[in-house]
Motif scaffolding. Structure first.
Motif, short mmCIF file in Angstrom:
data_model
loop_
_atom_site.label_atom_id
_atom_site.label_comp_id
_atom_site.label_asym_id
_atom_site.label_seq_id
_atom_site.Cartn_x
_atom_site.Cartn_y
_atom_site.Cartn_z
N PRO A 566 83.66 71.69 33.78
CA PRO A 566 84.78 71.30 34.66
C PRO A 566 86.03 70.97 33.86
CG PRO A 566 83.24 69.49 34.45
CD PRO A 566 82.61 70.66 33.74
N SER A 567 87.14 71.15 34.51
CA SER A 567 88.44 70.82 33.90
C SER A 567 89.06 69.58 34.51
CB SER A 567 89.41 72.00 34.05
OG SER A 567 89.57 72.33 35.42
N ARG A 568 88.51 69.09 35.61
CA ARG A 568 89.02 67.88 36.27
C ARG A 568 87.86 66.99 36.70
NH1 ARG A 568 91.91 71.96 38.74
NH2 ARG A 568 90.63 71.73 40.63
N ASP A 569 88.15 65.73 36.85
CA ASP A 569 87.12 64.79 37.31
C ASP A 569 86.68 65.11 38.73
OD1 ASP A 569 86.99 62.67 35.08
OD2 ASP A 569 89.12 62.84 35.44
N SER A 570 87.61 65.57 39.54
CA SER A 570 87.26 65.86 40.93
C SER A 570 86.21 66.95 41.03
CB SER A 570 88.52 66.28 41.70
OG SER A 570 89.11 67.43 41.13
N GLU A 571 86.21 67.90 40.11
CA GLU A 571 85.19 68.94 40.13
C GLU A 571 83.80 68.36 39.87
OE1 GLU A 571 86.25 71.97 37.41
OE2 GLU A 571 88.13 72.49 38.41
N VAL A 572 83.71 67.37 39.01
CA VAL A 572 82.42 66.72 38.74
C VAL A 572 81.94 65.96 39.97
CG1 VAL A 572 81.23 65.09 37.23
CG2 VAL A 572 83.03 66.54 36.30
N PHE A 573 82.83 65.20 40.60
CA PHE A 573 82.44 64.41 41.76
C PHE A 573 82.04 65.30 42.93
CE2 PHE A 573 85.78 61.33 39.94
CZ PHE A 573 84.86 60.86 39.02
N GLN A 574 82.77 66.36 43.14
CA GLN A 574 82.43 67.26 44.24
C GLN A 574 81.08 67.92 44.03
OE1 GLN A 574 85.72 69.98 44.54
NE2 GLN A 574 87.17 68.41 45.22
N TRP A 575 80.80 68.30 42.77
CA TRP A 575 79.51 68.93 42.50
C TRP A 575 78.36 67.93 42.68
CZ3 TRP A 575 77.47 73.51 42.33
CH2 TRP A 575 76.22 73.69 41.76
N SER A 738 90.17 73.36 27.24
CA SER A 738 91.60 73.49 27.51
C SER A 738 92.14 72.34 28.35
CB SER A 738 91.87 74.82 28.24
OG SER A 738 91.20 74.86 29.48
N SER A 739 91.29 71.42 28.78
CA SER A 739 91.72 70.29 29.60
C SER A 739 91.02 69.03 29.10
CB SER A 739 91.43 70.54 31.08
OG SER A 739 90.04 70.70 31.28
N ARG A 740 91.15 67.97 29.89
CA ARG A 740 90.57 66.69 29.48
C ARG A 740 90.22 65.87 30.71
NH1 ARG A 740 94.26 63.29 25.59
NH2 ARG A 740 93.79 65.07 24.26
N LEU A 741 89.01 65.35 30.75
CA LEU A 741 88.59 64.48 31.84
C LEU A 741 89.16 63.08 31.62
CD1 LEU A 741 84.84 65.53 32.28
CD2 LEU A 741 86.85 66.46 33.42
N ARG A 742 89.56 62.43 32.71
CA ARG A 742 90.20 61.12 32.62
C ARG A 742 89.26 59.97 32.92
NH1 ARG A 742 94.79 62.22 29.82
NH2 ARG A 742 95.78 64.11 30.65
N GLN A 743 88.38 60.16 33.89
CA GLN A 743 87.56 59.04 34.37
C GLN A 743 86.10 59.11 33.92
OE1 GLN A 743 88.01 58.68 38.62
NE2 GLN A 743 90.21 59.08 38.56
N THR A 744 85.62 60.28 33.59
CA THR A 744 84.21 60.45 33.23
C THR A 744 84.08 60.82 31.76
OG1 THR A 744 84.31 62.79 33.92
CG2 THR A 744 83.58 61.18 35.56
N GLU A 745 82.95 60.45 31.18
CA GLU A 745 82.63 60.78 29.80
C GLU A 745 81.58 61.89 29.80
OE1 GLU A 745 83.36 56.62 27.36
OE2 GLU A 745 81.36 57.05 28.17
N ASP A 746 81.89 62.99 29.13
CA ASP A 746 80.96 64.10 29.08
C ASP A 746 80.10 64.00 27.82
OD1 ASP A 746 82.88 64.68 27.22
OD2 ASP A 746 83.01 66.81 27.71
N ALA A 747 79.33 65.04 27.54
CA ALA A 747 78.44 65.03 26.38
C ALA A 747 79.22 64.90 25.07
CB ALA A 747 77.59 66.30 26.37
#
Length: 808
Positions: A566-575, A738-747
């Protein structure tokens, strides 16, 4: 011929008065020139005071504070917001002073004009003397007129004195009304002292004016007597010459006296201005002394200046009306518009002191703490042959897979075709698991706390694509080529000054394969992989691999790349919300192939049990059809299952573990080395919250029935485990580089944290003079890192010997 003879009427009836006319014109020019100069001076004083008042309003706006209070008019019920208490004091005091200084020039000039008006009357009388003969009657009338005018001038002076007293009383009342600060009593005492000084100066000026009026009256009397003598015809040449000389002397003395009065007036105005500056400075110092008290009162919320003002005035004297003080915007709107493009006039000492005060006391900005302290990372600038050249020659990286297509999109691969039933429209790519090094490197370029100074870095990243390098020669029997670049990169790093700081213990690299691909026995060149992790210098570094060795302490496992980036936090939450709403048809499923030549493998037993169940298990064959390499089949299988079987494959771990977690499927493990001792930075320590563990020995012996074990788990526990798995999705995915998540921490974020913590722990051990990792034996590394303690453990049977990848 004397002047009296020239002024007599000739026999012909014509008057010879050429000399007299020139004399009158000269006197008129001198008097009018003097009046014009006085008018210019009064005009300049008036405009300078207006400029000063504008500058005071501007400076007050600059010194205004962000905190405010309300001053309310009792009669008009109007209220306006006032800035800081200190600033309000200054503004009101300055306004009072300005009103005083602006009124004084008008009063002074009006009184001087009365004096000069008396002199002007003399000029009018001289112009009336053009007639050659004057009678005693005319002379008497002029004398009476002169006396009358002198009386009028004296009366005007008295009236002006009364007006001055009335104006002073009005100013006192206005000053009393304008007091809006907490120090009313103290300011009142200062004002009384100032009023006494002003009264003394007024008395001195009145005495000087009376003296000037008496002098003019004397001159007028002499002038009348002289004109009377001329009317009687007592013209004597010698006496006339003396009178002429006396008249010139008296006129000169009059001009000198007027010039002296003008000089005294200028000095008096300068003294008044200096007194105003001293008053402002003294009040500013007093306000500075009380600033701490006022700040403390404001913090407690008890400094209500308007109420205190009313209380003080009730004790001292009644105040009919409080001034309406304009807000900061209203005070500065007009002054800024008028003086926007005008330079600041520093000639005024009061204005210069105010500007200096504003510059000396700036508002200091609070120093922000360094958010990257202890998190700075320096990226080594390696030669291109260790990374970029490998991507340029991507055709040679694999004999079976097009690695050039896999290396596109910063290592994510080609985007997956749209399929709303299986995945969202964005963030999904056909990612190859062996491109982890490229993905991690591109993510590191977007790291928030990068530094170009290695001396301040907490860790140093080595962007060496070790997995792509060794993958070209894994099936080559010549071990020299597999070790060539590995040996050269270690030599290059050891020669750098950054290495000598901690001898490489603050360095880390990512190798996009399992650890067994880099642990070849140096004595056997025909064995699998290279010897990168067995080189002495490399053992000091922290190596991140897809699967770590349970018996070594310098390599740590990080998640396999999945298809979701994902490129945005919203994509993670929606999934995540989408996975919670899914209805799953199958109890469990398995995607894989048999291992007929591996007797220790349990895959054959798992496949047989899955096929024996009726519509309870779904099996995806990966041997002949290669459907396991197509994301659509894998995602569809895992999204329709509650549990996903994850037995060991060629090694302890497999990519399917992370694909099932992304799909919200609860993993079922058969060996602790598949997850529990591997991903210590990404998985919860309590494995029972997100997974099911069935010993592989029970499956091999036939004691364990997978269907029965899973059916015994209650619905409530299944739902809790599934929620825990869905919450783990961000920790096992790599966001789009190419992007950066703001609210979530990925691997990636969790991996960097784990690396920094480990390097900091090693650094502290070196500072204390201890041996690094002295707490435990290297063969018990899995127990120390996964469990945090040593001693007997239920999993000792699984790690009692180095079974290696071929023992699975």
């Amino acid at each position: 011929m004397s002047s009296e003879t020239l002024m007599e009427k000739p026999a012909s009836g014509k008057c010879r008065c050429r000399t007299q006319s020139w004399y009158i014109v000269f006197i008129s020019f001198l008097l009018w020139f003097t009046l014009y100069m006085i008018y210019l001076y009064s005009t300049s004083v008036t405009f300078s005071k207006r400029d000063y008042s504008l500058a005071v309003s501007n400076d007050t706006a600059v010194l205004d504070s962000s905190e405010s209070f309300l001053v309310r008019d009792d009669e008009t019920e109007d209220s306006s917001r006032v800035g800081d208490v200190n600033v309000v004091d200054n503004v009101e005091d300055e306004n009072d002073t300005d009103s005083k200084t602006e009124e004084k020039p008008v009063e002074e000039l009006s009184e001087d004009e009365e004096v000069y008006r008396a002199i002007k009357s003399l000029l009018v009388e001289d112009q009336n003397e053009i007639e050659p003969e004057e009678t005693e009657t005319n002379s008497g009338k002029r004398k009476e007129n002169g006396v009358t005018e002198q009386k009028k001038g004296t009366e005007n002076v008295a009236e002006l004195g009364d007006d001055n007293a009335e104006n002073q009383e009005k100013r006192k009342e206005e000053t009393a009304k304008g007091k809006g600060t907490a120090n009313v009593a103290e300011l009142k005492r200062e004002d009384n002292a100032e009023d006494q000084d002003q009264e003394k100066r007024n008395e001195e000026q009145t005495a000087k004016r009376k003296e000037a009026a008496n002098h003019l009256e004397k001159l007028r009397g002499e002038y009348v007597e002289d004109r009377a003598a001329k009317g009687k015809g007592t013209a004597n040449d010698e006496d006339q010459g003396k009178r002429k000389e006396d008249r010139a002397t008296e006129q000169k003395e009059t001009a000198d006296h007027l010039e002296q009065l003008r000089g005294e007036y200028i000095k008096d105005r300068a003294a008044n201005g200096k007194g105003t500056a001293n008053v402002l400075e003294r009040r500013r110092e007093d306000n500075a002394d009380d600033q701490g008290k006022r700040d403390k009162a404001k913090r407690k919320g008890t400094a209500n200046v308007s109420r205190q003002h009313k209380a003080d005035n009730a004790e001292e004297q009644p105040v009919e009306k409080l001034p309406i003080v304009k807000s900061q915007t209203e005070r500065t709107r007009q002054s800024r518009r008028e003086t926007r493009n005008k330079p600041v006039d520093l000639s005024d000492p009061v204005k210069e002191k105010r500007i200096e005060k504003a510059v000396v006391e700036p508002r200091r900005a609070r120093a922000r703490p360094d958010q990257c302290s202890g998190r700075y990372i320096y990226i080594h600038n390696l030669p291109r042959k260790f990374n970029q050249d490998l991507l340029d020659t991507c055709r040679s990286l694999s004999f079976w897979t097009d690695m050039c297509e896999c290396a596109s999109n910063l290592g994510l691969g080609a985007p997956l075709p749209a399929d709303d039933k299986l995945y969202s429209r964005t963030g999904w790519f056909n990612t190859n698991q062996f491109l982890l090094e490229v993905i991690f490197h591109n993510r590191m370029k977007q790291y928030r706390c990068l530094t170009k100074d290695p001396s301040v870095a907490s860790a140093i990243y080595v962007p060496y694509y070790a997995g792509l390098d060794v993958g070209r020669y894994l099936w080559d029997p010549d071990g020299f080529m597999r070790d060539y670049d590995a040996v050269n990169i270690v030599k290059w790093l050891a020669s750098r000054p950054e290495w000598k700081r901690m001898w490489g213990r603050d360095h880390f690299l990512v190798a996009g394969r399992i650890n067994w691909d880099f642990r070849r026995n140096p004595k056997n060149e025909s064995d699998w992989g290279n010897e990168l992790l067995n080189i002495d210098e490399a053992r000091n570094m922290t190596t991140l691999v897809l699967e770590s060795s349970p018996w070594n302490y310098n390599d740590f496992a990080i998640p396999y790349p999945t298809y979701f980036h994902p490129s945005r936090d919203s994509e993670v939450f929606q999934w995540q919300n989408r996975m919670r709403r899914l209805r799953r048809r199958f109890l469990f499923s398995f995607a894989g192939a048999r291992r007929p030549h591996r007797h220790e493998s349990i895959r054959n037993e798992l496949i047989d049990q899955c096929l024996a169940t009726r519509r309870r298990c779904r099996f995806l064959e990966c041997d002949k059809t290669r459907k396991c390499h197509k994301p659509a089949y894998v995602l569809k299988l895992f999204q329709s299952s509650i549990f996903c079987l994850q037995p060991p494959g060629d090694s302890y771990t497999r990519r399917s573990i992370f694909d099932s977690i992304v799909a919200g499927c609860i993993p079922v493990f058969f060996h602790p080395g598949s997850a529990y001792v591997q991903y210590i930075w990404h998985f919860p320590k309590d494995y029972s919250k997100y997974s099911v563990f069935i010993p592989e020995s029970d499956v091999k012996s036939g004691k364990a029935n997978i269907e029965r074990i899973l059916q015994r788990i209650s619905r409530e526990r299944r739902a809790a485990m599934r929620d825990e798995v869905i919450n783990m999705i961000p920790s096992v995915i790599y966001a789009d580089p190419s992007s950066r998540l703001r609210q979530t921490e990925d691997a990636f974020d969790l991996t960097v944290k784990g690396v920094l913590d480990r390097i900091e722990r090693v650094r502290n051990q070196m500072k204390e003079g201890k041996i690094v990792n002295y707490e435990f034996d290297e063969e018990e590394s899995w127990k120390y890192f996964a469990c945090g303690k040593l001693g007997p453990h239920e999993w000792d049977v699984y790690f009692s010997r180095k079974i290696g990848k071929h023992a699975l």
